[in-house]
Design a protein around this motif. Structure first.
Motif, PDB file in Angstrom:
ATOM      1  N   GLU A  69      15.513   2.101   5.637  1.00 24.49           N
ATOM      2  CA  GLU A  69      15.115   1.161   6.687  1.00 24.49           C
ATOM      3  C   GLU A  69      15.741  -0.204   6.444  1.00 24.49           C
ATOM      4  O   GLU A  69      16.135  -0.896   7.392  1.00 24.49           O
ATOM      5  CB  GLU A  69      13.583   1.054   6.753  1.00 24.49           C
ATOM      6  CG  GLU A  69      12.888   2.299   7.273  1.00 24.49           C
ATOM      7  CD  GLU A  69      13.361   2.689   8.669  1.00 24.49           C
ATOM      8  OE1 GLU A  69      13.549   1.779   9.511  1.00 24.49           O
ATOM      9  OE2 GLU A  69      13.545   3.892   8.913  1.00 24.49           O
ATOM     10  N   GLN A  70      15.828  -0.623   5.171  1.00 27.85           N
ATOM     11  CA  GLN A  70      16.497  -1.887   4.859  1.00 27.85           C
ATOM     12  C   GLN A  70      17.966  -1.843   5.287  1.00 27.85           C
ATOM     13  O   GLN A  70      18.486  -2.793   5.888  1.00 27.85           O
ATOM     14  CB  GLN A  70      16.414  -2.187   3.364  1.00 27.85           C
ATOM     15  CG  GLN A  70      15.054  -2.618   2.872  1.00 27.85           C
ATOM     16  CD  GLN A  70      15.090  -2.963   1.387  1.00 27.85           C
ATOM     17  OE1 GLN A  70      16.003  -2.567   0.664  1.00 27.85           O
ATOM     18  NE2 GLN A  70      14.103  -3.701   0.935  1.00 27.85           N
ATOM     19  N   ILE A  71      18.635  -0.748   4.950  1.00 22.83           N
ATOM     20  CA  ILE A  71      20.050  -0.604   5.302  1.00 22.83           C
ATOM     21  C   ILE A  71      20.236  -0.658   6.812  1.00 22.83           C
ATOM     22  O   ILE A  71      21.122  -1.358   7.326  1.00 22.83           O
ATOM     23  CB  ILE A  71      20.609   0.709   4.710  1.00 22.83           C
ATOM     24  CG1 ILE A  71      20.670   0.619   3.175  1.00 22.83           C
ATOM     25  CG2 ILE A  71      21.995   1.016   5.282  1.00 22.83           C
ATOM     26  CD1 ILE A  71      21.015   1.933   2.490  1.00 22.83           C
ATOM     27  N   LEU A  72      19.402   0.053   7.547  1.00 19.09           N
ATOM     28  CA  LEU A  72      19.515   0.063   9.006  1.00 19.09           C
ATOM     29  C   LEU A  72      19.263  -1.324   9.598  1.00 19.09           C
ATOM     30  O   LEU A  72      19.923  -1.731  10.565  1.00 19.09           O
ATOM     31  CB  LEU A  72      18.531   1.074   9.603  1.00 19.09           C
ATOM     32  CG  LEU A  72      18.844   2.554   9.339  1.00 19.09           C
ATOM     33  CD1 LEU A  72      17.755   3.427   9.916  1.00 19.09           C
ATOM     34  CD2 LEU A  72      20.205   2.934   9.915  1.00 19.09           C
ATOM     35  N   SER A  73      18.321  -2.053   9.019  1.00 22.09           N
ATOM     36  CA  SER A  73      18.025  -3.397   9.503  1.00 22.09           C
ATOM     37  C   SER A  73      19.230  -4.323   9.305  1.00 22.09           C
ATOM     38  O   SER A  73      19.599  -5.086  10.206  1.00 22.09           O
ATOM     39  CB  SER A  73      16.800  -3.964   8.780  1.00 22.09           C
ATOM     40  OG  SER A  73      16.567  -5.305   9.164  1.00 22.09           O
ATOM     41  N   VAL A  74      19.842  -4.268   8.121  1.00 19.65           N
ATOM     42  CA  VAL A  74      21.012  -5.105   7.840  1.00 19.65           C
ATOM     43  C   VAL A  74      22.173  -4.700   8.739  1.00 19.65           C
ATOM     44  O   VAL A  74      22.884  -5.554   9.294  1.00 19.65           O
ATOM     45  CB  VAL A  74      21.405  -5.001   6.355  1.00 19.65           C
ATOM     46  CG1 VAL A  74      22.746  -5.705   6.099  1.00 19.65           C
ATOM     47  CG2 VAL A  74      20.326  -5.615   5.469  1.00 19.65           C
ATOM     48  N   PHE A  75      22.389  -3.404   8.922  1.00 21.09           N
ATOM     49  CA  PHE A  75      23.465  -2.931   9.798  1.00 21.09           C
ATOM     50  C   PHE A  75      23.246  -3.421  11.227  1.00 21.09           C
ATOM     51  O   PHE A  75      24.196  -3.784  11.920  1.00 21.09           O
ATOM     52  CB  PHE A  75      23.522  -1.403   9.785  1.00 21.09           C
ATOM     53  CG  PHE A  75      24.241  -0.817   8.597  1.00 21.09           C
ATOM     54  CD1 PHE A  75      24.500  -1.573   7.472  1.00 21.09           C
ATOM     55  CD2 PHE A  75      24.661   0.504   8.615  1.00 21.09           C
ATOM     56  CE1 PHE A  75      25.153  -1.031   6.371  1.00 21.09           C
ATOM     57  CE2 PHE A  75      25.323   1.056   7.539  1.00 21.09           C
ATOM     58  CZ  PHE A  75      25.572   0.301   6.415  1.00 21.09           C
ATOM     59  N   GLY A  76      22.003  -3.416  11.680  1.00 18.57           N
ATOM     60  CA  GLY A  76      21.711  -3.868  13.036  1.00 18.57           C
ATOM     61  C   GLY A  76      22.110  -5.304  13.246  1.00 18.57           C
ATOM     62  O   GLY A  76      22.667  -5.677  14.294  1.00 18.57           O
ATOM     63  N   THR A  77      21.834  -6.147  12.248  1.00 21.74           N
ATOM     64  CA  THR A  77      22.204  -7.558  12.341  1.00 21.74           C
ATOM     65  C   THR A  77      23.716  -7.755  12.274  1.00 21.74           C
ATOM     66  O   THR A  77      24.299  -8.520  13.046  1.00 21.74           O
ATOM     67  CB  THR A  77      21.537  -8.352  11.210  1.00 21.74           C
ATOM     68  OG1 THR A  77      20.117  -8.236  11.326  1.00 21.74           O
ATOM     69  CG2 THR A  77      21.928  -9.821  11.265  1.00 21.74           C
ATOM     70  N   ALA A  78      24.365  -7.033  11.354  1.00 27.80           N
ATOM     71  CA  ALA A  78      25.789  -7.250  11.110  1.00 27.80           C
ATOM     72  C   ALA A  78      26.681  -6.572  12.135  1.00 27.80           C
ATOM     73  O   ALA A  78      27.711  -7.126  12.536  1.00 27.80           O
ATOM     74  CB  ALA A  78      26.152  -6.757   9.706  1.00 27.80           C
ATOM     75  N   PHE A  79      26.320  -5.372  12.560  1.00 28.66           N
ATOM     76  CA  PHE A  79      27.218  -4.575  13.388  1.00 28.66           C
ATOM     77  C   PHE A  79      26.724  -4.342  14.812  1.00 28.66           C
ATOM     78  O   PHE A  79      27.452  -3.767  15.623  1.00 28.66           O
ATOM     79  CB  PHE A  79      27.437  -3.190  12.742  1.00 28.66           C
ATOM     80  CG  PHE A  79      27.913  -3.215  11.329  1.00 28.66           C
ATOM     81  CD1 PHE A  79      28.898  -4.095  10.921  1.00 28.66           C
ATOM     82  CD2 PHE A  79      27.378  -2.345  10.379  1.00 28.66           C
ATOM     83  CE1 PHE A  79      29.347  -4.113   9.610  1.00 28.66           C
ATOM     84  CE2 PHE A  79      27.821  -2.342   9.078  1.00 28.66           C
ATOM     85  CZ  PHE A  79      28.803  -3.234   8.678  1.00 28.66           C
ATOM     86  N   GLY A  80      25.483  -4.757  15.118  1.00 25.97           N
ATOM     87  CA  GLY A  80      24.837  -4.360  16.358  1.00 25.97           C
ATOM     88  C   GLY A  80      25.662  -4.533  17.605  1.00 25.97           C
ATOM     89  O   GLY A  80      25.873  -3.572  18.371  1.00 25.97           O
ATOM     90  N   GLU A  81      26.167  -5.739  17.859  1.00 30.76           N
ATOM     91  CA  GLU A  81      26.900  -6.008  19.097  1.00 30.76           C
ATOM     92  C   GLU A  81      28.202  -5.215  19.163  1.00 30.76           C
ATOM     93  O   GLU A  81      28.533  -4.619  20.197  1.00 30.76           O
ATOM     94  CB  GLU A  81      27.195  -7.503  19.233  1.00 30.76           C
ATOM     95  CG  GLU A  81      25.981  -8.351  19.569  1.00 30.76           C
ATOM     96  CD  GLU A  81      26.368  -9.802  19.845  1.00 30.76           C
ATOM     97  OE1 GLU A  81      27.555 -10.042  20.177  1.00 30.76           O
ATOM     98  OE2 GLU A  81      25.511 -10.673  19.721  1.00 30.76           O
TER      99      GLU A  81
END
Length: 453
Positions: free
Chosen positions: A13-25
């Motif tokens: 869940e931590q990894i997914l949260s960081v990925f969402g911020t960094a790669f989301g757009e």
């Protein structure tokens, strides 16, 4: 040092949260490019580490990666000056290679400055140290051998920083060139020297009606008239950012052709880019030059540096990337500049035939590995000392108005023994974390749990 324990689900869940911020757009705009990026990252723990600087800095900031030095001026060896050094931002063992400088010399040094920023010098060293642990593990080196490699890197960095702080002359701390390098570094330089501009042009272009044009297909995207106009307008803005020394023959910048491309590499997934074919320094077709214009990305480290003077200094990410590269790389690419396109900062640089990355696949003997690591330690120190108020141009000194090598030298001198220990401790701890994270990531990816893919 111990890393806080999380269950695989919690860490996922931590990894997914960081990925969402960094790669989301970017992921939402081009999921296909990210499927390619993530499959490359799934190949090995090191490939995963290369693609997740965002996770690395999030861990540093939260204290999950070591002695909590997420504060720009906090942590061992960090103060107001050593916490404000121009850093590479994604320093790992594969981000070194060759380039031809503005004076026509082939140099081996750090490359790929997309993540460069101003921050704590130890962040570069920690990121490199952990990458050594991952390479060492992949080559079946023991923990003791990995420890010695990290100590070798720390000692070489320390020695070079001290020499530079003491005012060593250029012949005492020479750049890695065809005359001074040896081993795999010399091999990379010789490989670069064997390359030719004609071969690069032949792989990307063809002659049609006595003029060179980009070859159709092979990843090239034909532009519509409106997009082509915007790219050429952005190109005109780029010319204004070049130093006067780059504009000796104005016709060199005559545009012959332009095509679109889309980045699909580990670091550039989803970022639109363009290749532009220029006349070069003469009318001869073999002297044509290819440059690329690429949307610059937000560096991972910038989300964890809160200094308003740093955040407010850069016009946009293209400007930040170029100013940082000019700061960290001696006599950088004369085609290096920035511009804007559709409101986004762009990095512009040459598609160089002389860029050869350090190839670790055949570097297996422990003694040879140690020799290479020592050279990379020296290269890191030279990079950190390059851009400051002591010797750098005014545009660099505005952010770093002091001698970085003297500040770092003094900080390390206050605790010589602890310096290598800090990096060894971190390398083993975060190397193990990255290997575990890689497996968690693979499971998330293969089970369809990454949003947007």
């Amino acid at each position: 040092m111990s890393v806080p324990q999380h269950t695989a689900d919690e860490r996922g869940e931590q990894i997914l949260s960081v990925f969402g911020t960094a790669f989301g757009e970017l992921l939402a705009a081009d999921p296909a490019a990210f499927r390619v990026k993530f499959r490359k990252m799934a190949a090995s723990a090191f490939a995963f580490y290369r693609g997740t600087a965002c996770l690395f800095y999030a861990d540093l900031d939260q204290g999950d990666a070591g002695r909590g030095d997420g504060n720009i001026a906090g942590g061992p060896y960090l103060d107001e000056q050593t916490g404000r050094v121009w850093i590479h931002g994604d320093l790992h063992a594969e981000n070194f290679g060759t380039y031809m400088d503005a004076n026509g010399r082939l140099i081996f040094n750090v490359n790929d400055f997309d993540e460069a920023y101003v921050g704590p010098f130890t962040w570069d060293l920690k990121r490199f140290a952990a990458s050594l642990a991952l390479i060492g593990h992949a080559k079946a080196l023991s923990d003791e051998q990995i420890t010695e490699l990290v100590r070798t890197y720390a000692a070489a960095y320390r020695e070079r920083i001290h020499a530079l702080a003491a005012g060593a002359k250029e012949d005492e701390v020479p750049s890695f060139t065809l005359d001074t390098a040896d081993g795999p570094l010399l091999g990379a330089l010789r490989s670069a020297r064997a390359r030719t501009r004609f071969s690069l042009l032949d792989s990307m272009t063809e002659i049609r009606e006595y003029e060179r044009r980009f070859t159709e297909g092979d990843g090239s995207i034909e532009l519509d008239a409106a997009t082509r106009y915007k790219v050429l307008a952005a190109f005109d803005g780029y010319l204004e950012t070049l130093p006067d020394s780059s504009l000796l023959r104005p016709d060199s910048y005559r545009v012959k052709d332009v095509v679109g491309r889309r980045g699909i590499g580990i670091g550039s997934a989803g970022l639109p880019s363009y290749n532009i074919l220029l006349e070069g320094h003469s009318d001869a077709l073999e002297n044509d030059v290819v440059i690329y214009m690429k949307q610059a990305q937000t560096p991972a480290v910038s989300r964890h540096v809160t200094d308003p003077a740093v955040r407010g200094y850069f016009q946009h990410e293209g400007h930040r990337t170029v100013i940082s590269q000019r700061a960290l790389q001696d006599a950088a690419d004369p085609w290096l500049g920035w511009t804007e396109l559709d409101g986004a900062g762009q990095l512009v640089a040459e598609v160089s035939p002389y860029a050869v990355d350090l190839d670790w696949s055949d570097i297996d003997d422990p003694e040879q590995i140690a020799a290479v690591v020592a050279d990379l330690g020296r290269a890191t120190a030279t990079m950190h000392a390059a851009a400051d108020g002591d010797t750098g141009p005014a545009e660099h000194a505005a952010l770093v108005p002091f001698s970085t090598e003297r500040a770092i030298d003094a900080a390390i001198a206050a605790d010589e023994e602890g310096f290598a220990d800090l990096l060894v401790d971190f390398a083993h701890s975060y190397g193990a974390q990255a290997r575990a994270d890689h497996q968690i990531f693979v499971d998330l990816f293969r089970n369809g749990r990454i949003p947007g893919l």
